[in-house]
Motif scaffolding. Structure first.
Motif, mmCIF file in Angstrom:
data_model
loop_
_atom_site.group_PDB
_atom_site.id
_atom_site.type_symbol
_atom_site.label_atom_id
_atom_site.label_comp_id
_atom_site.label_asym_id
_atom_site.label_seq_id
_atom_site.Cartn_x
_atom_site.Cartn_y
_atom_site.Cartn_z
ATOM 1 N N MET A 292 2.828 10.529 4.936
ATOM 2 C CA MET A 292 2.205 10.000 4.093
ATOM 3 C C MET A 292 2.925 9.773 2.664
ATOM 4 S SD MET A 292 -1.508 11.913 3.962
ATOM 5 C CE MET A 292 -2.888 11.277 5.045
ATOM 6 N N ALA A 293 3.839 10.687 2.543
ATOM 7 C CA ALA A 293 4.508 10.531 1.162
ATOM 8 C C ALA A 293 5.518 9.484 1.421
ATOM 9 C CB ALA A 293 5.108 12.055 0.981
ATOM 10 N N GLY A 294 6.207 9.319 2.596
ATOM 11 C CA GLY A 294 7.020 8.356 2.982
ATOM 12 C C GLY A 294 6.582 7.020 2.795
ATOM 13 N N VAL A 295 5.466 7.008 3.216
ATOM 14 C CA VAL A 295 4.697 5.434 3.285
ATOM 15 C C VAL A 295 4.575 5.274 1.675
ATOM 16 C CG1 VAL A 295 2.590 4.145 3.976
ATOM 17 C CG2 VAL A 295 3.825 5.590 5.593
ATOM 18 N N VAL A 296 4.112 6.103 0.924
ATOM 19 C CA VAL A 296 3.632 5.911 -0.431
ATOM 20 C C VAL A 296 4.809 5.473 -1.181
ATOM 21 C CG1 VAL A 296 2.658 6.823 -2.534
ATOM 22 C CG2 VAL A 296 1.469 7.259 -0.362
ATOM 23 N N ALA A 297 5.879 6.242 -0.951
ATOM 24 C CA ALA A 297 7.203 5.939 -1.633
ATOM 25 C C ALA A 297 7.804 4.760 -1.524
ATOM 26 C CB ALA A 297 8.339 6.939 -1.375
ATOM 27 N N ALA A 298 7.497 4.303 0.003
ATOM 28 C CA ALA A 298 7.952 2.930 0.165
ATOM 29 C C ALA A 298 7.204 1.909 -0.358
ATOM 30 C CB ALA A 298 7.813 2.598 1.609
ATOM 31 N N GLU A 299 5.958 2.051 -0.559
ATOM 32 C CA GLU A 299 5.192 1.069 -1.230
ATOM 33 C C GLU A 299 5.515 1.089 -2.876
ATOM 34 O OE1 GLU A 299 1.932 -0.574 -3.946
ATOM 35 O OE2 GLU A 299 2.540 1.686 -3.608
ATOM 36 N N TYR B 226 8.841 -1.828 -0.623
ATOM 37 C CA TYR B 226 9.268 -1.950 0.706
ATOM 38 C C TYR B 226 8.042 -2.359 1.623
ATOM 39 C CZ TYR B 226 14.040 -0.663 -0.064
ATOM 40 O OH TYR B 226 15.464 -0.594 -0.920
ATOM 41 N N VAL B 227 7.019 -2.029 1.264
ATOM 42 C CA VAL B 227 5.581 -2.397 2.114
ATOM 43 C C VAL B 227 4.773 -2.676 1.073
ATOM 44 C CG1 VAL B 227 6.049 -0.895 4.086
ATOM 45 C CG2 VAL B 227 4.889 -0.042 2.165
ATOM 46 N N ARG B 228 3.873 -3.641 1.528
ATOM 47 C CA ARG B 228 2.505 -4.232 0.741
ATOM 48 C C ARG B 228 1.613 -3.140 0.568
ATOM 49 N NH1 ARG B 228 3.677 -8.561 3.756
ATOM 50 N NH2 ARG B 228 1.594 -8.327 5.104
ATOM 51 N N ALA B 229 0.825 -3.171 -0.625
ATOM 52 C CA ALA B 229 -0.318 -2.234 -0.549
ATOM 53 C C ALA B 229 -1.146 -2.376 0.567
ATOM 54 C CB ALA B 229 -1.041 -2.502 -1.886
ATOM 55 N N GLU B 230 -1.426 -3.504 0.950
ATOM 56 C CA GLU B 230 -2.531 -3.461 2.144
ATOM 57 C C GLU B 230 -1.789 -2.653 3.547
ATOM 58 O OE1 GLU B 230 -1.100 -7.736 1.640
ATOM 59 O OE2 GLU B 230 -1.436 -6.022 0.344
ATOM 60 N N GLU B 231 -0.497 -2.983 3.460
ATOM 61 C CA GLU B 231 0.092 -2.400 4.798
ATOM 62 C C GLU B 231 -0.084 -0.695 4.558
ATOM 63 O OE1 GLU B 231 3.711 -4.115 6.243
ATOM 64 O OE2 GLU B 231 3.528 -5.254 4.576
ATOM 65 N N MET B 232 0.310 -0.449 3.552
ATOM 66 C CA MET B 232 0.344 1.135 3.000
ATOM 67 C C MET B 232 -1.192 1.772 3.373
ATOM 68 S SD MET B 232 0.609 3.175 -0.622
ATOM 69 C CE MET B 232 -0.880 2.368 -1.205
ATOM 70 N N GLU B 233 -2.255 0.965 2.865
ATOM 71 C CA GLU B 233 -3.420 1.412 3.181
ATOM 72 C C GLU B 233 -4.010 1.610 4.403
ATOM 73 O OE1 GLU B 233 -5.187 2.639 0.684
ATOM 74 O OE2 GLU B 233 -4.190 1.961 -1.055
ATOM 75 N N ALA B 234 -3.438 0.463 5.227
ATOM 76 C CA ALA B 234 -3.841 0.559 6.792
ATOM 77 C C ALA B 234 -3.129 1.880 7.400
ATOM 78 C CB ALA B 234 -3.322 -0.684 7.311
ATOM 79 N N GLU B 235 -1.947 2.027 7.055
ATOM 80 C CA GLU B 235 -1.253 3.364 7.549
ATOM 81 C C GLU B 235 -1.704 4.514 7.220
ATOM 82 O OE1 GLU B 235 1.556 5.131 9.869
ATOM 83 O OE2 GLU B 235 1.091 3.173 10.094
ATOM 84 N N LEU B 236 -2.039 4.663 6.099
ATOM 85 C CA LEU B 236 -2.794 5.955 5.361
ATOM 86 C C LEU B 236 -3.938 6.293 6.216
ATOM 87 C CD1 LEU B 236 -1.708 5.574 1.550
ATOM 88 C CD2 LEU B 236 -0.796 7.101 3.467
ATOM 89 N N SER B 237 -4.718 5.056 6.244
ATOM 90 C CA SER B 237 -6.050 5.376 7.123
ATOM 91 C C SER B 237 -6.034 6.058 8.340
ATOM 92 C CB SER B 237 -6.684 3.991 7.179
ATOM 93 O OG SER B 237 -8.074 4.100 7.744
ATOM 94 N N VAL B 238 -4.892 5.817 9.111
ATOM 95 C CA VAL B 238 -4.592 6.055 10.440
ATOM 96 C C VAL B 238 -4.209 7.688 10.238
ATOM 97 C CG1 VAL B 238 -3.174 6.256 12.300
ATOM 98 C CG2 VAL B 238 -3.788 4.101 11.484
ATOM 99 N N LEU B 239 -3.349 7.843 9.360
ATOM 100 C CA LEU B 239 -2.759 9.436 8.875
ATOM 101 C C LEU B 239 -3.946 10.248 8.370
ATOM 102 C CD1 LEU B 239 0.655 8.445 7.521
ATOM 103 C CD2 LEU B 239 -0.020 9.328 9.723
#
Length: 525
Positions: A309-316, A320-333
């Motif tokens: 989660m922290a890695g994805v949030v840091a990328a956003e 490095y990733v769009r907010a909507e991509e981050m939200e989708a990945e965080l939902s799975v996590l």
């Protein structure tokens, strides 16, 4: 000054998981760790993890550690070892001592994944050689191949105390007693049960009065405590030991976050002084994130997901990733983490005494007080069934997040259902083929294959066995009950080892048929 998109402090399960997620998205990532080997606590963990496939269930900790290292290497993560981070300052400047050099680094984002340190308790003699932490014992055994002692007393009945007690016995130590000032076992019942059936006595509502010895530990005295944790005179008990092992909790290593100026709080439910952060590790300072035990004590499985989660949030944060991509990945996590935070041991239930399972079954009082389910209690749990021929008996009696047994049985004999914390059941009209995969896959070593009547007055019990040397076929010994006491004569009729069993051997013993539902361990004589 060297500059990175992301600097991570700590190469444990959360730090490596965060590094992998960030590097996969194109970030330049470096991980600093003060140890000479990466992986944090994972390489001390020789037991199989709980959870489901997405949590790497039934995989041993040191294997998971190697998997994470391989993944980090594949995506180009730079891991610097023997590197002690001694400062985290404004503008995300990190000061690292590597050898005799002190080097300054600049990070556009920072993830602190420093984990936690062992707590200690004081008592007369606590500074004697031979008084060690449970983590130190694991380091000695599982990293360096050093036997911590011959006769050991364990203080602490949480998962760490239970797991390390079992590993001490695997190492060849004798665990003379497992002691805890709390009035009930704190860790998973399946961990307690596998210790109890080897014969280790549990002393709840007891603690250490003093360690004995002049230059090293030679003995220990414990005593019962009342509801105010004061010693009860006349209840003292003495043990001759050379080692006292302490498993009395962990405290987050959050000093760098305080140095950086992050808002902090003292939160006993999270283990002590922790940063104030959101559910994805964002601290009060933009661009500084946390993951794992530094933000609250949990299991390594949870730490890995928090790291991702922290890695994805840091990328956003750095684009490095769009907010909507981050939200989708965080939902799975989120869903994966939520699965681990369910059941009787969920964070919301800490400190509570649960009276019934999710299915409405009375919890085993004997398990909480003595570490094993009583013979008069075991029949009420749905995994304990009686059938003609070989069939699984699942002595899983608490709602914990774990379902490898369901996936292991290719004949569909075992079901947990959609809720990962449900107690396992034997499916009606299913046919066990005696393959043993359920026994080998159970992270809690709580499944047995039983033939209650072989037709000649005997029964067979197949049990998980992780001690060396392995008994030979034909070896005679004693069958031990759930309480670790001898219940009958026993003879080994089969020893199975296979790559698919992942070092959990299947030991089949023959016992008088009246003990088919009581004999749960084999002791050679």
């Amino acid at each position: 000054m060297n500059r990175y998109d992301l600097i991570i402090v700590g190469a444990g399960p959360s730090g490596l998981s965060a590094a992998i997620e960030a590097a996969k998205r194109g970030m330049k990532v470096v991980v600093f760790d003060e140890n000479e080997k990466p992986g944090g606590q994972l390489f001390k963990q020789i037991h199989k993890f709980f959870g489901s496939k997405e949590h790497r269930a039934k995989v041993r900790g040191f294997v998971i550690g190697q998997q994470l290292l391989d993944e980090a290497d594949e995506v180009g993560v730079e891991v610097v070892l023997n590197a002690t981070v001694i400062g985290l300052y404004q503008d995300k400047e990190v000061v690292v001592k590597i050898g005799d050099e002190v080097i300054h680094y600049k990070g556009d984002s920072i993830i602190i994944a420093t984990g936690a340190a062992e707590n200690m308790v004081t008592f007369p003699g606590w500074t004697l050689p031979g008084v060690i932490g449970a983590g130190a014992a694991q380091t000695m055994m599982n990293l360096h191949g050093v036997k911590p002692g011959q006769r050991v007393l364990m203080l602490g009945s949480g998962n760490v105390g239970l797991v390390v007690s079992f590993q001490l016995m695997q190492c060849g130590c004798e665990v003379v007693a497992l002691v805890d000032a709390a009035p009930r076992v704190g860790g998973y019942g399946v961990h307690a049960a596998k210790v109890a059936r080897t014969g280790v006595p549990f002393y709840l509502s007891h603690t250490i009065v003093k360690a004995e010895g002049d230059n090293k530990v030679t003995g220990v005295t414990i005593a019962q405590v009342d509801s105010s944790f004061k010693f009860i005179p006349g209840t003292e008990k003495h043990f001759e030991v050379d080692t006292i092992c302490l498993a009395v909790g962990l405290s987050p290593m959050s000093q760098l976050l305080k140095m950086a100026g992050c808002e902090m709080e003292d939160n006993p439910k999270r283990g002590g002084q922790v940063p104030i952060c959101d559910e994805y590790g964002r601290t009060s300072i933009a661009g500084i994130f946390v993951a794992g035990d530094v933000s609250g004590i949990e299991e390594a499985s949870s730490a890995m997901i928090e790291g991702r989660m922290a890695g994805v949030v840091a990328a956003e944060y750095l684009g490095y990733v769009r907010a909507e991509e981050m939200e989708a990945e965080l939902s799975v996590l989120d869903n994966a983490l939520d699965g681990l935070r369910q059941g009787m041991f969920a964070p919301k239930n800490r400190g509570k005494e649960i009276a019934k399972t999710e299915e409405g079954i009375d919890i085993s009082k004997n398990l909480l007080l003595h570490g094993f389910v009583g013979d008069d209690e075991i029949e009420r749990f749905p995994g304990v069934t009686h059938k003609v021929g070989v069939h699984p008996v699942m002595e899983c009696t608490q709602n914990i997040p774990c379902n490898p047994c369901q996936d292991a049985c290719k004949k569909g004999c075992i079901s947990i259902g959609a809720n990962i914390t449900s107690l396992p059941i034997v499916v009606d009209n299913s046919q066990c083929i005696n393959c043993g995969m359920c026994v080998a896959s159970c992270s809690g070593q709580a499944i047995f294959l039983v033939d209650e009547d072989c037709g000649d007055g005997t029964a067979t019990v197949t049990l998980p066995y992780e001690f060396l040397p392995l008994p030979e076929v034909g070896a005679k010994g004693k069958g031990l009950g759930r309480n670790g006491q001898i219940v009958c004569d026993a003879q080994v009729v089969s020893v199975k080892s296979a790559k698919a069993f992942d070092k959990t051997n299947l030991l089949t013993i023959r016992v008088p048929k009246e003990y088919a539902m009581k004999a749960r361990f084999f002791k050679a004589v």
